[in-house]
Design a protein around this motif. Structure first.
Motif, short mmCIF file in Angstrom:
data_model
loop_
_atom_site.label_atom_id
_atom_site.label_comp_id
_atom_site.label_asym_id
_atom_site.label_seq_id
_atom_site.Cartn_x
_atom_site.Cartn_y
_atom_site.Cartn_z
N ASN A 103 -52.61 2.87 5.04
CA ASN A 103 -51.65 3.76 5.68
C ASN A 103 -51.59 3.55 7.19
OD1 ASN A 103 -50.89 4.93 3.26
ND2 ASN A 103 -52.40 6.59 3.41
N LYS A 104 -52.74 3.29 7.80
CA LYS A 104 -52.78 3.03 9.23
C LYS A 104 -52.03 1.74 9.60
CE LYS A 104 -56.45 1.74 12.35
NZ LYS A 104 -57.90 1.87 12.63
N LEU A 105 -52.26 0.68 8.82
CA LEU A 105 -51.60 -0.59 9.11
C LEU A 105 -50.11 -0.55 8.75
CD1 LEU A 105 -54.30 -3.17 7.96
CD2 LEU A 105 -53.94 -2.17 10.22
N LEU A 106 -49.78 0.25 7.74
CA LEU A 106 -48.37 0.42 7.39
C LEU A 106 -47.63 1.13 8.52
CD1 LEU A 106 -46.28 0.07 5.07
CD2 LEU A 106 -46.90 2.39 4.33
N ALA A 107 -48.28 2.13 9.10
CA ALA A 107 -47.64 2.91 10.17
C ALA A 107 -47.41 2.07 11.43
CB ALA A 107 -48.51 4.12 10.51
N ASN A 108 -48.33 1.13 11.72
CA ASN A 108 -48.15 0.32 12.93
C ASN A 108 -47.47 -1.02 12.67
OD1 ASN A 108 -50.12 -1.52 12.02
ND2 ASN A 108 -51.76 -0.51 13.17
N VAL A 120 -43.96 -2.87 3.13
CA VAL A 120 -43.57 -2.78 1.73
C VAL A 120 -42.09 -3.12 1.66
CG1 VAL A 120 -43.36 -1.31 -0.30
CG2 VAL A 120 -45.30 -0.99 1.27
N VAL A 121 -41.77 -4.23 0.99
CA VAL A 121 -40.39 -4.72 0.89
C VAL A 121 -40.03 -4.84 -0.59
CG1 VAL A 121 -38.79 -6.58 1.44
CG2 VAL A 121 -40.63 -5.98 3.05
N ASP A 122 -39.05 -4.07 -1.01
CA ASP A 122 -38.63 -4.08 -2.43
C ASP A 122 -39.82 -3.88 -3.36
OD1 ASP A 122 -35.97 -4.55 -1.71
OD2 ASP A 122 -36.27 -6.73 -1.70
N LYS A 123 -40.65 -2.90 -3.02
CA LYS A 123 -41.85 -2.53 -3.79
C LYS A 123 -42.95 -3.59 -3.77
CE LYS A 123 -39.37 0.53 -6.97
NZ LYS A 123 -39.10 0.89 -8.39
N ASN A 124 -42.75 -4.63 -2.97
CA ASN A 124 -43.79 -5.65 -2.80
C ASN A 124 -44.53 -5.41 -1.49
OD1 ASN A 124 -43.16 -7.19 -5.17
ND2 ASN A 124 -41.36 -7.99 -4.09
N ILE A 125 -45.86 -5.48 -1.56
CA ILE A 125 -46.68 -5.28 -0.37
C ILE A 125 -46.89 -6.62 0.33
CG2 ILE A 125 -48.93 -4.52 0.49
CD1 ILE A 125 -49.12 -2.72 -1.99
N GLU A 126 -46.59 -6.66 1.63
CA GLU A 126 -46.74 -7.88 2.41
C GLU A 126 -47.86 -7.71 3.44
OE1 GLU A 126 -43.00 -8.83 4.16
OE2 GLU A 126 -42.03 -9.31 2.23
N ASN A 127 -48.62 -8.79 3.66
CA ASN A 127 -49.66 -8.86 4.69
C ASN A 127 -50.87 -7.95 4.41
OD1 ASN A 127 -47.96 -10.61 6.14
ND2 ASN A 127 -46.98 -8.87 7.15
N TRP A 128 -51.11 -7.65 3.14
CA TRP A 128 -52.25 -6.79 2.79
C TRP A 128 -53.32 -7.59 2.06
CZ3 TRP A 128 -54.77 -2.66 4.02
CH2 TRP A 128 -55.61 -2.02 3.11
#
Length: 210
Positions: free
Chosen positions: A132-137, A142-150
Motif C-alpha cells: 500500500n505504501k509503494l502503491l501510494a507513492n 495496478v494496471v488492468d488488474k495486473n500488478i506491476e513492479n511488485w
C-alpha cells in the motif's frame, strides 16, 4: 577427524530436538523456528564455490521447479572458509515459509547450517503494508488488474513466472517488521556469521576449490 562437531554455532538457548552423527537440530521456544546443522561425509555436489552467476542460475531453476523462489544468494566467507548463503521461500497455508542456509563445502565433506521460519496466524501484514505504501507513492502500479513492479527475480529480470520475491521482502524493511520470519532469519544469521567457530582439524583438510 572431521565430524558434525567440527563447527560450532550459537544456538540461542533453543531446545535440542535431534542429535546424531549427521544432524544437530534445535527448536525455538515458540516452536515457530528450527535451527539445524547437517554434516555430509561425502564430496559436495556444488558445481562451484567461485562463480556466483552459475550458483544463482542453478538454484533459481531448481527452486522454480519445486514451487519455491529465491530471495537472495551470495558467496560469503565465514572465518576464512567460503560458503553459499541463500534465502529461499515456499508458499504454505497460511503465508510463506523461509528457509535460509549456509552451505560450507570442503573437498570431501560439507556442512549445511539452516534456519526454517514460517509465517503463522495472521499472515501477510508486511506484504500488505509495504504494498500500500509503494502503491501510494507510485513505485508499484495496478494496471488492468495486473500488478506491476511488485514481484521480481532478484538476479534475472527476464523471469516473470513462478514464486518470485516481492518488494516487501527487501532487507531495508526488516527493522519495520522485526518479528517477521524473514527479518528474524536474517538477524539470526548475522549472529551466526559473527560467532561460528571451526575446529582446527578443518584448517588441515583440503578445501573445495571448483
Amino acid at each position: 577427524m572431521v565430524n558434525i562437531n567440527s563447527i560450532a554455532i550459537p544456538t540461542f538457548d533453543w531446545v535440542e530436538k535431534e542429535k546424531n552423527a549427521n544432524l544437530l537440530e534445535w527448536s525455538s521456544k515458540d516452536r515457530a523456528k528450527i535451527l539445524s546443522v547437517n554434516f555430509f561425509n561425502i564430496p559436495p555436489d556444488l558445481p562451484t564455490i567461485q562463480n556466483i552467476h552459475i550458483l544463482r542460475k542453478m538454484y533459481g531453476e531448481m527452486l522454480r521447479n519445486n514451487n519455491g523462489g529465491i530471495v537472495s544468494l551470495d558467496i560469503v566467507e565465514l572465518s576464512g572458509f567460503k560458503a553459499v548463503k541463500i534465502i529461499m521461500k515456499f508458499p504454505q497455508n497460511p503465508g510463506m515459509a523461509y528457509l535460509s542456509s549456509y552451505t560450507i563445502p570442503f573437498k570431501d565433506y560439507s556442512f549445511v547450517v539452516k534456519i526454517q521460519a514460517s509465517e503463522s496466524g495472521v499472515s501477510g501484514m508486511r506484504d500488505t503494508m509495504i504494498f500500500n505504501k509503494l502503491l501510494a507513492n507510485g513505485q508499484v502500479k495496478v494496471v488492468d488488474k495486473n500488478i506491476e513492479n511488485w514481484f521480481y527475480d532478484p538476479y534475472d529480470p527476464t523471469i516473470s513466472d513462478g514464486i518470485r520475491m516481492n518488494k516487501s521482502e527487501e532487507e531495508v524493511y526488516d527493522e519495520e517488521f522485526p518479528e517477521h520470519p524473514l527479518s528474524v532469519s536474517r538477524k539470526l544469521f548475522q549472529q551466526i556469521e559473527k560467532e561460528i567457530k571451526f575446529g582446527k582439524e578443518l584448517y588441515d583438510v583440503a578445501k573445495f576449490e571448483r
